[in-house]
Design a protein around this motif. Structure first.
Motif, PDB file in Angstrom:
ATOM      1  N   VAL A 139       4.937   3.660  24.623  1.00 18.14           N
ATOM      2  CA  VAL A 139       6.071   3.409  23.743  1.00 18.14           C
ATOM      3  C   VAL A 139       5.682   3.645  22.285  1.00 18.14           C
ATOM      4  N   LEU A 140       6.705   3.800  21.461  1.00 17.89           N
ATOM      5  CA  LEU A 140       6.540   3.838  20.013  1.00 17.89           C
ATOM      6  C   LEU A 140       7.118   2.558  19.444  1.00 17.89           C
ATOM      7  N   ALA A 141       6.382   1.899  18.569  1.00  9.24           N
ATOM      8  CA  ALA A 141       6.800   0.611  18.022  1.00  9.24           C
ATOM      9  C   ALA A 141       6.863   0.688  16.502  1.00  9.24           C
ATOM     10  N   LYS A 142       7.954   0.170  15.945  1.00  5.14           N
ATOM     11  CA  LYS A 142       8.134   0.129  14.495  1.00  5.14           C
ATOM     12  C   LYS A 142       8.392  -1.320  14.080  1.00  5.14           C
ATOM     13  N   ARG A 143       7.587  -1.813  13.143  1.00  2.00           N
ATOM     14  CA  ARG A 143       7.808  -3.172  12.643  1.00  2.00           C
ATOM     15  C   ARG A 143       9.043  -3.173  11.756  1.00  2.00           C
ATOM     16  N   LEU A 144       9.984  -4.068  12.063  1.00  2.34           N
ATOM     17  CA  LEU A 144      11.212  -4.156  11.280  1.00  2.34           C
ATOM     18  C   LEU A 144      11.077  -5.147  10.128  1.00  2.34           C
ATOM     19  N   ARG A 145      10.585  -6.357  10.418  1.00  6.43           N
ATOM     20  CA  ARG A 145      10.420  -7.342   9.362  1.00  6.43           C
ATOM     21  C   ARG A 145       9.875  -8.653   9.950  1.00  6.43           C
ATOM     22  N   SER A 146       9.525  -9.576   9.072  1.00  5.26           N
ATOM     23  CA  SER A 146       9.159 -10.927   9.482  1.00  5.26           C
ATOM     24  C   SER A 146      10.429 -11.771   9.592  1.00  5.26           C
ATOM     25  N   GLN A 160       8.715   9.273  25.192  1.00 10.14           N
ATOM     26  CA  GLN A 160       9.373  10.489  25.664  1.00 10.14           C
ATOM     27  C   GLN A 160      10.778  10.644  25.090  1.00 10.14           C
ATOM     28  N   ASP A 161      11.358   9.554  24.524  1.00  8.35           N
ATOM     29  CA  ASP A 161      12.721   9.609  23.983  1.00  8.35           C
ATOM     30  C   ASP A 161      12.755   9.814  22.473  1.00  8.35           C
ATOM     31  N   ARG A 162      11.609  10.055  21.863  1.00  8.68           N
ATOM     32  CA  ARG A 162      11.576  10.110  20.400  1.00  8.68           C
ATOM     33  C   ARG A 162      12.408  11.259  19.838  1.00  8.68           C
ATOM     34  N   GLU A 163      12.671  12.302  20.637  1.00  7.96           N
ATOM     35  CA  GLU A 163      13.488  13.416  20.166  1.00  7.96           C
ATOM     36  C   GLU A 163      14.881  13.421  20.795  1.00  7.96           C
TER      37      GLU A 163
END
Length: 297
Positions: A158-165, A268-271
């Motif tokens: 998976v790809l993970a992006k931190r959104l916020r605290s 695999q869904d990044r595009e």
């Protein structure tokens, strides 16, 4: 399977297989598809005959995918997206398709739902299914396309992006705070036994082990209502507590915990344009409204 003879592939069989893979039971898949459970079983058997492989196995607690079924998930999801594109006449220049989003209940109800729904008007080709669940849904099983989780994932492609605290505070009504400031012992509102494993519940149990929990419930929205009614102090995210004018902050000796919120998609869904569009929109709305989540009113 004993019979390896292949037959022509039927898209309806694939659609039903995807529903069973996502929801894990004949009855749940049948409800989603508005068919009966016998139809689900028949369609899955038909797909297995078409491919010459067993795709699911029945267990006591539902159906699980075989290795062949797991391999089929990705191509089946691509077929689902392609079918949506064809039915709506979508092209490569605009996002088209269903995007399944899973997020914690309180976050969905108090912040995400209203801000995410507007995207459907901006992009008529996108449908969004927002599910709220405390459990960590499986992106690998395609139960969701985008997941919002507290804590960074440790496994999976998976790809993970931190959104916020996400900051928390102790909230009660004004009368209860007056009694607390006058020296009364704190009483708490907390999660029920089924949700005693959640980090907020564990934190309260560790740091206020000998304090009474007068009211227990399964959601932070209900805890907010109980605190408002005077049942005690609720440990709430600020985006819930400070939105209620009848709740006030209570200062206790300990600083409440902070949790990190992450956005997760399959690599695999990044595009995939429709998934990418929704993921970018979610990230942008969290970036635009930082004050919604801190202590200041």
């Amino acid at each position: 399977m004993a019979d390896k003879k292949r037959t022509e592939l039927d898209w309806e069989d694939v659609r039903v297989f995807l529903a069973l893979a996502r929801y894990g039971s004949l009855s749940a898949a049948a409800r989603v598809l508005s068919v009966n459970h016998a139809t689900v079983a028949r369609r899955v058997r038909s797909l297995e005959r078409s491919l010459g492989e067993r795709l699911v196995e029945r267990r006591i607690d539902g159906y699980v995918l075989t290795p062949a079924g797991t391999r089929l998930l990705g191509p089946a999801k691509e077929m689902e997206t392609a079918a949506a594109n064809l039915s709506r006449g979508g092209g490569d220049d605009r996002p088209v398709g269903l995007v399944r989003v899973n997020a914690p209940p309180s976050l969905s109800q108090h912040f995400l739902a209203s801000r995410l729904a507007g995207l459907c008007g901006k992009y008529p080709g996108i449908d969004i299914n927002l599910a709220t669940d405390f459990r960590a849904v499986s992106l690998e099983r395609h139960e969701a396309d985008i997941a919002l989780r507290f804590g960074r994932p440790r496994d999976g492609d998976v790809l993970a992006k931190r959104l916020r605290s996400i900051e928390f505070g102790f909230y009660a009504n004004a009368e209860y705070r007056r009694r607390l400031n006058a020296g009364a012992d704190p009483t708490f509102v907390g999660f029920d036994e089924a949700n005693a494993h959640l980090p907020e519940a564990l934190w309260l149990a560790e740091h206020f082990a000998h304090r009474r929990i007068s009211f227990r419930t399964n959601s932070q929205s209900s805890q907010s209502a109980a605190a408002r009614a005077g049942a005690g102090i609720a440990l709430l995210p600020h985006f819930i507590g400070k939105m209620d004018d009848r709740l006030v902050i209570c200062e206790l000796d300990l600083e409440p915990p902070t949790r990190e919120l992450w956005l997760i998609i399959r690599r695999q869904d990044r595009e995939s344009l429709h998934i990418k569009t929704v993921a970018e929109h979610i990230a942008s709305i969290f970036a635009k409204e930082p004050g919604f989540f801190d202590k200041k009113r």
